[in-house]
Design a protein around this motif. Structure first.
Motif, mmCIF file in Angstrom:
data_model
loop_
_atom_site.group_PDB
_atom_site.id
_atom_site.type_symbol
_atom_site.label_atom_id
_atom_site.label_comp_id
_atom_site.label_asym_id
_atom_site.label_seq_id
_atom_site.Cartn_x
_atom_site.Cartn_y
_atom_site.Cartn_z
ATOM 1 N N GLN A 143 -16.661 34.361 -38.266
ATOM 2 C CA GLN A 143 -15.433 34.227 -38.304
ATOM 3 C C GLN A 143 -14.796 35.678 -39.149
ATOM 4 O OE1 GLN A 143 -15.262 30.733 -39.763
ATOM 5 N NE2 GLN A 143 -17.094 30.480 -40.525
ATOM 6 N N PRO A 144 -16.059 36.254 -39.961
ATOM 7 C CA PRO A 144 -15.256 37.813 -40.895
ATOM 8 C C PRO A 144 -14.026 38.463 -39.668
ATOM 9 C CG PRO A 144 -17.129 37.628 -41.584
ATOM 10 C CD PRO A 144 -17.547 36.297 -40.583
ATOM 11 N N GLU A 145 -14.584 38.703 -38.160
ATOM 12 C CA GLU A 145 -14.155 39.173 -36.992
ATOM 13 C C GLU A 145 -13.270 39.248 -36.352
ATOM 14 O OE1 GLU A 145 -14.791 42.631 -36.680
ATOM 15 O OE2 GLU A 145 -13.091 42.710 -35.302
ATOM 16 N N ALA A 146 -13.127 37.152 -36.464
ATOM 17 C CA ALA A 146 -11.697 36.331 -35.557
ATOM 18 C C ALA A 146 -11.502 36.646 -36.706
ATOM 19 C CB ALA A 146 -12.565 35.197 -35.347
ATOM 20 N N THR A 190 -15.038 25.977 -36.023
ATOM 21 C CA THR A 190 -15.553 26.302 -37.398
ATOM 22 C C THR A 190 -14.669 27.823 -37.137
ATOM 23 O OG1 THR A 190 -17.207 28.175 -36.037
ATOM 24 C CG2 THR A 190 -18.162 26.137 -37.817
ATOM 25 N N LYS A 191 -14.839 28.911 -36.616
ATOM 26 C CA LYS A 191 -13.733 30.125 -36.271
ATOM 27 C C LYS A 191 -12.052 29.832 -36.510
ATOM 28 C CE LYS A 191 -14.943 31.605 -32.108
ATOM 29 N NZ LYS A 191 -15.531 33.490 -30.992
ATOM 30 N N ALA A 192 -12.176 28.787 -35.285
ATOM 31 C CA ALA A 192 -10.736 28.303 -34.614
ATOM 32 C C ALA A 192 -9.631 27.494 -36.092
ATOM 33 C CB ALA A 192 -11.099 27.561 -33.510
ATOM 34 N N VAL A 193 -10.805 26.854 -36.736
ATOM 35 C CA VAL A 193 -10.231 26.487 -37.690
ATOM 36 C C VAL A 193 -9.877 28.081 -38.987
ATOM 37 C CG1 VAL A 193 -10.591 25.258 -39.472
ATOM 38 C CG2 VAL A 193 -11.390 24.674 -37.702
ATOM 39 N N THR A 194 -10.417 28.467 -39.283
ATOM 40 C CA THR A 194 -10.423 29.347 -40.177
ATOM 41 C C THR A 194 -9.190 30.669 -39.527
ATOM 42 O OG1 THR A 194 -12.812 29.626 -41.121
ATOM 43 C CG2 THR A 194 -11.178 31.521 -41.044
ATOM 44 N N THR A 195 -9.821 30.452 -38.712
ATOM 45 C CA THR A 195 -7.964 31.252 -38.037
ATOM 46 C C THR A 195 -6.949 31.253 -38.371
ATOM 47 O OG1 THR A 195 -8.439 30.675 -35.465
ATOM 48 C CG2 THR A 195 -9.155 33.290 -37.160
ATOM 49 N N MET A 196 -6.632 29.291 -37.456
ATOM 50 C CA MET A 196 -5.776 28.572 -38.245
ATOM 51 C C MET A 196 -5.177 28.841 -39.237
ATOM 52 S SD MET A 196 -6.867 25.011 -36.340
ATOM 53 C CE MET A 196 -7.002 24.875 -34.321
ATOM 54 N N ILE A 256 6.959 24.771 -31.714
ATOM 55 C CA ILE A 256 5.666 26.274 -31.646
ATOM 56 C C ILE A 256 4.512 25.499 -31.094
ATOM 57 C CG2 ILE A 256 7.710 27.922 -32.426
ATOM 58 C CD1 ILE A 256 5.803 28.264 -34.972
ATOM 59 N N GLY A 257 3.557 27.140 -30.807
ATOM 60 C CA GLY A 257 2.510 25.885 -30.681
ATOM 61 C C GLY A 257 1.949 27.443 -31.894
ATOM 62 N N ALA A 258 0.104 26.679 -32.492
ATOM 63 C CA ALA A 258 -0.674 27.622 -32.869
ATOM 64 C C ALA A 258 -2.079 27.157 -32.257
ATOM 65 C CB ALA A 258 -0.502 27.167 -34.303
ATOM 66 N N VAL A 259 -2.377 28.425 -31.147
ATOM 67 C CA VAL A 259 -3.047 27.878 -29.764
ATOM 68 C C VAL A 259 -4.462 28.807 -30.411
ATOM 69 C CG1 VAL A 259 -3.291 27.604 -27.787
ATOM 70 C CG2 VAL A 259 -1.476 26.414 -28.836
ATOM 71 N N ASN A 260 -5.809 28.950 -29.121
ATOM 72 C CA ASN A 260 -6.624 29.564 -29.723
ATOM 73 C C ASN A 260 -6.337 30.216 -27.768
ATOM 74 O OD1 ASN A 260 -8.249 31.582 -30.435
ATOM 75 N ND2 ASN A 260 -10.321 30.664 -29.335
ATOM 76 N N VAL A 261 -6.418 29.433 -26.831
ATOM 77 C CA VAL A 261 -6.481 29.781 -26.039
ATOM 78 C C VAL A 261 -5.173 30.231 -24.980
ATOM 79 C CG1 VAL A 261 -7.798 28.749 -23.132
ATOM 80 C CG2 VAL A 261 -9.233 28.187 -25.869
ATOM 81 N N VAL A 262 -5.385 31.073 -24.566
ATOM 82 C CA VAL A 262 -3.828 31.326 -23.748
ATOM 83 C C VAL A 262 -3.787 31.304 -22.167
ATOM 84 C CG1 VAL A 262 -3.053 33.491 -22.632
ATOM 85 C CG2 VAL A 262 -4.419 33.300 -25.656
ATOM 86 N N GLY A 263 -2.139 30.878 -22.068
ATOM 87 C CA GLY A 263 -2.442 29.454 -21.227
ATOM 88 C C GLY A 263 -2.435 28.171 -20.964
ATOM 89 N N SER A 264 -2.875 27.833 -22.206
ATOM 90 C CA SER A 264 -3.824 26.622 -22.065
ATOM 91 C C SER A 264 -2.211 25.847 -21.862
ATOM 92 C CB SER A 264 -4.376 25.985 -22.923
ATOM 93 O OG SER A 264 -3.172 26.656 -24.738
ATOM 94 N N ALA A 265 -2.571 24.746 -21.945
ATOM 95 C CA ALA A 265 -1.519 23.660 -21.542
ATOM 96 C C ALA A 265 -0.598 23.183 -22.436
ATOM 97 C CB ALA A 265 -1.173 22.103 -21.226
ATOM 98 N N ILE A 266 -0.454 23.365 -23.713
ATOM 99 C CA ILE A 266 0.145 23.314 -24.831
ATOM 100 C C ILE A 266 1.317 24.977 -25.639
ATOM 101 C CG2 ILE A 266 0.353 23.046 -27.044
ATOM 102 C CD1 ILE A 266 -2.067 20.988 -27.220
ATOM 103 N N ALA A 267 0.054 25.906 -24.878
ATOM 104 C CA ALA A 267 0.758 27.239 -25.355
ATOM 105 C C ALA A 267 1.882 27.433 -24.221
ATOM 106 C CB ALA A 267 -0.039 28.042 -25.249
ATOM 107 N N ARG A 268 1.778 26.965 -23.257
ATOM 108 C CA ARG A 268 2.876 27.178 -21.846
ATOM 109 C C ARG A 268 3.895 26.220 -22.301
ATOM 110 N NH1 ARG A 268 0.456 24.809 -17.522
ATOM 111 N NH2 ARG A 268 -1.238 25.129 -17.384
ATOM 112 N N GLU A 269 3.341 24.649 -22.704
ATOM 113 C CA GLU A 269 4.536 23.710 -23.018
ATOM 114 C C GLU A 269 5.630 23.795 -24.499
ATOM 115 O OE1 GLU A 269 4.806 20.794 -20.806
ATOM 116 O OE2 GLU A 269 6.843 19.935 -22.299
ATOM 117 N N CYS A 270 4.825 24.984 -25.281
ATOM 118 C CA CYS A 270 5.752 25.504 -26.454
ATOM 119 C C CYS A 270 6.951 26.302 -26.194
ATOM 120 C CB CYS A 270 4.868 25.570 -27.174
ATOM 121 S SG CYS A 270 3.878 24.283 -28.472
#
Ligand code: BG6
Length: 363
Positions: A16-19, A159-165, A128-142
């Motif tokens: 998480q610190p690195e993320a 865990t780390k995705a929630v923290t970076t959100m 707008i999206g707040a998404v981790n995976v680049v190129g994913s369906a939600i990222a593209r749709e937004c």
């Protein structure tokens, strides 16, 4: 691979610190005490026209959105809330042109969240999206938004995705605040607070042994309360979610102030309460909640960034103080560890909890 960690949840908590450093990289502006989020595609005129912010997501992404709503209200003074994306399309939602909708998803593939985005776009909503995976369906749709840069997340329990959100929403709130009335001095405190966040998270992760001890003392509990007020409330909800997901212990999150309006009837020696105490104006209210629980024989585990009066809780998990508005991002870490060690004590399959999938792409 696992890089020597016993499972992915443990590995991803440690990352998480690195993320967070990755999520912040190139986005903080110390000169103007603001954030740059190039993917948003919103100029200052468009940012000023936002009159409300609504976060939509499922599970942990929904609770992270609730943390985001609190940050937007505190820093930008724009009304904000979060709503489960899973129900949105079924209630013929009123889509408001002055609202900025934020679709929150680690995978970017959650069907319910994607359907909420499609409903919004069909009705001309600004999403707008707040998404981790680049190129994913939600990222593209937004089409626009903020990428989380958490890195790949394998463990079902996020865990780390929630923290970076949370980090992304703090930057969004800072940006929305700085085009309005958040002063340069206040903005600079948030920037500095974000820069210091990786070390605070490091310090929270270092409580590992202490929390493993607490988990082993309470792992036999069948039920647990998670209580918090205002910014502590979504933290409590996410903490309860995590415990349920990986340990199968029944956890219920409640707004601490609601306790006396019903659920206090459940308090006894077999019902431990985890009470989240951020560094805010209502510490004294949380202290009195803890006293009320203890007076009825209920064990209390306090998770806090402040110095609490001696003897107010059975266990005190103390996370280092810092920029107080960011406390919800730091206070989640000990709760991840609590869920993890409870699951470990109970011999659960931590990366593959029963009945759950990493991303749910069906109804
Ligand atoms: C759930 C997962 O089904 O989907 C949760 O079990 C997750 O852990 C939620 O938080 C949302 O997933 P995503 O990928 O949209 O963030």
């Amino acid at each position: 691979g696992l890089d020597g960690h016993p499972d992915f949840m443990r590995k991803e908590m440690a990352e998480q610190p690195e993320a967070v450093r990755r999520a912040l990289r190139g986005r903080l502006d110390t000169r103007f005490a603001t954030a740059h989020l190039g993917g948003l595609d919103l100029d200052p005129v468009a940012l000023r026209s936002v009159r409300r912010v609504k976060f939509l997501g499922c599970g942990s992404a929904y609770y992270a959105g609730q943390i985001g709503a609190g940050l937007v209200e505190s820093l930008a003074r724009i009304p904000a809330d979060a709503e489960p994306a899973s129900e949105f399309r079924y209630r013929n939602p009123v889509v408001d042109p002055d609202t900025l909708y934020v679709a929150v998803s680690q995978s970017g593939e959650t069907l319910d969240t994607l359907a909420a985005v499609q409903e919004l776009r069909r009705k001309g909503g600004r999403v707008i999206g707040a998404v981790n995976v680049v190129g994913s369906a939600i990222a593209r749709e937004c089409g626009s938004g903020v990428f989380l840069h958490a890195g790949p997340e394998i463990s079902v329990a996020s865990t780390k995705a929630v923290t970076t959100m949370g980090v992304s929403f703090a930057m969004l709130a800072l940006l929305l605040g700085r085009v309005r009335d958040l002063s340069a001095a206040a903005g600079a405190r948030v920037v500095a607070g974000l820069q210091a966040l990786p070390e605070r998270i490091e310090a929270a992760l270092a409580l590992d042994d202490e929390i493993a001890g607490i988990a082993s003392r309470y792992a036999s509990a069948r039920h647990m309360f998670f209580l918090g007020r205002v910014s502590g409330w979504p933290v409590a909800r996410e903490g309860a979610q995590k415990l349920k997901e990986v340990s199968y212990v029944h956890a219920e999150a409640y707004q601490a102030a609601e306790l006396k309006h019903g659920p206090i009837a459940l308090i006894d020696k077999d019902m431990p309460s985890v009470v989240i105490v951020p560094d805010d104006d209502i510490v004294v209210k949380n202290v009195s909640t803890m006293e009320q629980i203890r007076a009825r024989g209920g064990p209390v585990i306090a998770v806090t960034t402040v110095d609490l009066p001696a003897g107010v809780a059975d266990e005190v998990v103390r996370v280092p103080r810092g920029e107080a508005v960011l406390d919800p991002l730091v206070l989640g870490i000990p709760l991840q560890l609590l869920a993890y060690h409870t699951a470990a004590a109970l011999g659960r399959d931590i990366d593959k909890p029963r009945n759950l999938a990493k991303s749910v792409t069906v109804e």
